[in-house]
Write a protein that holds these residues in place. Structure first.
Motif, PDB file in Angstrom:
ATOM      1  N   ARG A 243       0.826  -1.213   0.000  1.00 22.18           N
ATOM      2  CA  ARG A 243       0.000   0.000   0.000  1.00 22.18           C
ATOM      3  C   ARG A 243       0.862   1.266   0.000  1.00 22.18           C
ATOM      4  NH1 ARG A 243      -2.918  -2.941   4.287  1.00 22.18           N
ATOM      5  NH2 ARG A 243      -4.797  -3.880   3.383  1.00 22.18           N
ATOM      6  N   ALA A 244       1.874   1.282   0.871  1.00 23.94           N
ATOM      7  CA  ALA A 244       2.718   2.473   0.983  1.00 23.94           C
ATOM      8  C   ALA A 244       3.496   2.728  -0.303  1.00 23.94           C
ATOM      9  CB  ALA A 244       3.670   2.330   2.168  1.00 23.94           C
ATOM     10  N   THR A 245       3.988   1.669  -0.918  1.00 28.37           N
ATOM     11  CA  THR A 245       4.725   1.806  -2.181  1.00 28.37           C
ATOM     12  C   THR A 245       3.822   2.368  -3.268  1.00 28.37           C
ATOM     13  OG1 THR A 245       6.188  -0.043  -1.594  1.00 28.37           O
ATOM     14  CG2 THR A 245       6.054   0.561  -3.932  1.00 28.37           C
ATOM     15  N   ALA A 246       2.615   1.846  -3.345  1.00 27.03           N
ATOM     16  CA  ALA A 246       1.669   2.315  -4.359  1.00 27.03           C
ATOM     17  C   ALA A 246       1.397   3.810  -4.222  1.00 27.03           C
ATOM     18  CB  ALA A 246       0.371   1.523  -4.260  1.00 27.03           C
ATOM     19  N   LEU A 247       1.189   4.264  -2.998  1.00 21.75           N
ATOM     20  CA  LEU A 247       0.894   5.679  -2.763  1.00 21.75           C
ATOM     21  C   LEU A 247       2.080   6.576  -3.121  1.00 21.75           C
ATOM     22  CD1 LEU A 247      -0.987   5.483   0.649  1.00 21.75           C
ATOM     23  CD2 LEU A 247      -1.983   5.922  -1.608  1.00 21.75           C
ATOM     24  N   ALA A 248       3.266   6.106  -2.805  1.00 25.67           N
ATOM     25  CA  ALA A 248       4.456   6.934  -3.010  1.00 25.67           C
ATOM     26  C   ALA A 248       4.761   7.192  -4.479  1.00 25.67           C
ATOM     27  CB  ALA A 248       5.660   6.281  -2.323  1.00 25.67           C
ATOM     28  N   TYR A 249       4.438   6.236  -5.355  1.00 25.27           N
ATOM     29  CA  TYR A 249       4.902   6.350  -6.745  1.00 25.27           C
ATOM     30  C   TYR A 249       3.789   6.327  -7.781  1.00 25.27           C
ATOM     31  CZ  TYR A 249       9.006   5.364  -4.022  1.00 25.27           C
ATOM     32  OH  TYR A 249       9.963   5.418  -3.051  1.00 25.27           O
ATOM     33  N   ALA A 250       2.546   6.457  -7.334  1.00 30.91           N
ATOM     34  CA  ALA A 250       1.416   6.413  -8.262  1.00 30.91           C
ATOM     35  C   ALA A 250       1.515   7.501  -9.326  1.00 30.91           C
ATOM     36  CB  ALA A 250       0.101   6.543  -7.495  1.00 30.91           C
ATOM     37  N   ALA A 251       1.930   8.688  -8.937  1.00 37.48           N
ATOM     38  CA  ALA A 251       1.999   9.803  -9.880  1.00 37.48           C
ATOM     39  C   ALA A 251       3.051   9.591 -10.955  1.00 37.48           C
ATOM     40  CB  ALA A 251       2.272  11.116  -9.134  1.00 37.48           C
ATOM     41  N   GLU A 252       3.965   8.647 -10.725  1.00 40.39           N
ATOM     42  CA  GLU A 252       5.010   8.356 -11.708  1.00 40.39           C
ATOM     43  C   GLU A 252       4.677   7.136 -12.555  1.00 40.39           C
ATOM     44  OE1 GLU A 252       9.160   9.017 -10.104  1.00 40.39           O
ATOM     45  OE2 GLU A 252       8.034   9.157  -8.231  1.00 40.39           O
ATOM     46  N   GLY A 253       3.464   6.633 -12.395  1.00 45.14           N
ATOM     47  CA  GLY A 253       3.038   5.502 -13.223  1.00 45.14           C
ATOM     48  C   GLY A 253       3.546   4.163 -12.750  1.00 45.14           C
ATOM     49  N   ILE A 254       4.040   4.108 -11.518  1.00 49.03           N
ATOM     50  CA  ILE A 254       4.505   2.843 -10.950  1.00 49.03           C
ATOM     51  C   ILE A 254       3.402   2.297 -10.046  1.00 49.03           C
ATOM     52  CG2 ILE A 254       6.223   1.703  -9.495  1.00 49.03           C
ATOM     53  CD1 ILE A 254       8.194   3.924 -10.357  1.00 49.03           C
ATOM     54  N   ARG A 255       2.867   1.154 -10.419  1.00 46.43           N
ATOM     55  CA  ARG A 255       1.798   0.531  -9.652  1.00 46.43           C
ATOM     56  C   ARG A 255       2.361  -0.572  -8.764  1.00 46.43           C
ATOM     57  NH1 ARG A 255      -1.482  -2.372 -12.342  1.00 46.43           N
ATOM     58  NH2 ARG A 255      -0.271  -2.608 -14.261  1.00 46.43           N
TER      59      ARG A 255
END
Length: 263
Positions: free
Chosen positions: A174-186
């Motif tokens: 969950r934390a990883t998803a939130l941190a990099y969502a804006a960069e297109g990393i899911r």
């Protein structure tokens, strides 16, 4: 998994799968390469891994094998580097390798606990971290898929270390998803129930009556069966593909309805 009806959903993508010489990792390796992905398979058994990679190459698929131990950060870094050097990028990271031990809290040794942490949780941290670093450098996004478990949502008394580490995987996801969502990393997790694998066979082998243990586990599922690795691999394939572009920071449970039961 059959190669019929290949649509190339992962054409142009490259990735790394840990724990790829058996069980879910092997099923996912076959599924992804059948859909056009170029994959570096990571495992500790060099002979087995090389045999698998060569067999896939003989079928015209793009695969390479890296002999490594996911409890060592340097090995994960090297596998990601190999993927980028061999196939030009890393677009998919499937953190799948796992360690399972049966013990209640008061019986769990420090050795069992430390190995569970390093294999089930630290490896996911390292795999996600270094995949993110590479994906950000590439600037084209990517998909990280972590193998969690139904143990993320429930527990059994005698699998403490496994439950604790798999629960940690979900938090990391969950934390990883939130941190990099804006960069297109899911980043997502797949949460399987019991499926045919060396870990499950190890569990049955330790039981006083392995066949009875198998029947008992199957009976807990509404379908009265044990999942196949392919059942789970198809979900991982979806999460790796552009079909799931709007899916991040969540989990998909593959358990034949187990968690829907109240008794």
């Amino acid at each position: 998994m059959s190669d019929q009806g290949v649509t190339g959903r992962l054409s142009g993508k490259a990735g790394v799968i840990t724990g790829a010489t058996s069980g879910l990792g092997l099923a996912t390796l076959r599924a992804m390469t059948s859909e056009g992905a170029a994959i570096v398979a990571v495992g500790r058994n060099a002979d087995r891994g090389q045999e698998i990679a060569e067999a896939l190459q003989a079928e015209g698929r793009r695969a390479a094998f890296f002999t490594g131990d996911v409890s060592r950060e340097a090995d994960i870094v090297a596998a990601i580097d190999l993927c980028r050097k061999t196939f030009g990028s890393i677009d998919i990271m499937h953190n799948n390798a796992a360690f399972f031990t049966t013990a209640e809290l008061h019986e769990t040794t420090n050795e069992q606990w430390d190995k569970s942490l390093s294999t089930n949780l630290s490896s996911v941290f390292w795999g996600s971290k270094h995949a993110v670093l590479a994906m950000r450098e590439q600037g084209r996004g990517g998909s990280i898929i972590n193998t969690a478990s139904v143990a993320t949502f429930t527990a059994t008394a005698d699998t403490l270390a496994y439950v604790a580490t798999k629960t940690g995987v979900m938090g990391l996801t969950r934390a990883t998803a939130l941190a990099y969502a804006a960069e297109g990393i899911r980043c997502n997790a797949v949460c399987p129930g019991d499926f045919e694998s060396p870990i499950l066979e190890q569990f049955f082998a330790a039981a006083p009556d392995p066949e009875s243990a198998r029947e008992s586990i199957a009976a807990t599922y509404p379908t009265k069966r044990i999942l196949s690795p392919d059942d789970v691999a198809r979900v991982v394939l979806y999460l790796a593909s552009d079909d799931s572009n709007g899916v991040t920071g969540t989990s998909i449970v593959v358990d034949d309805g187990l968690l829907a039961k109240t008794y």
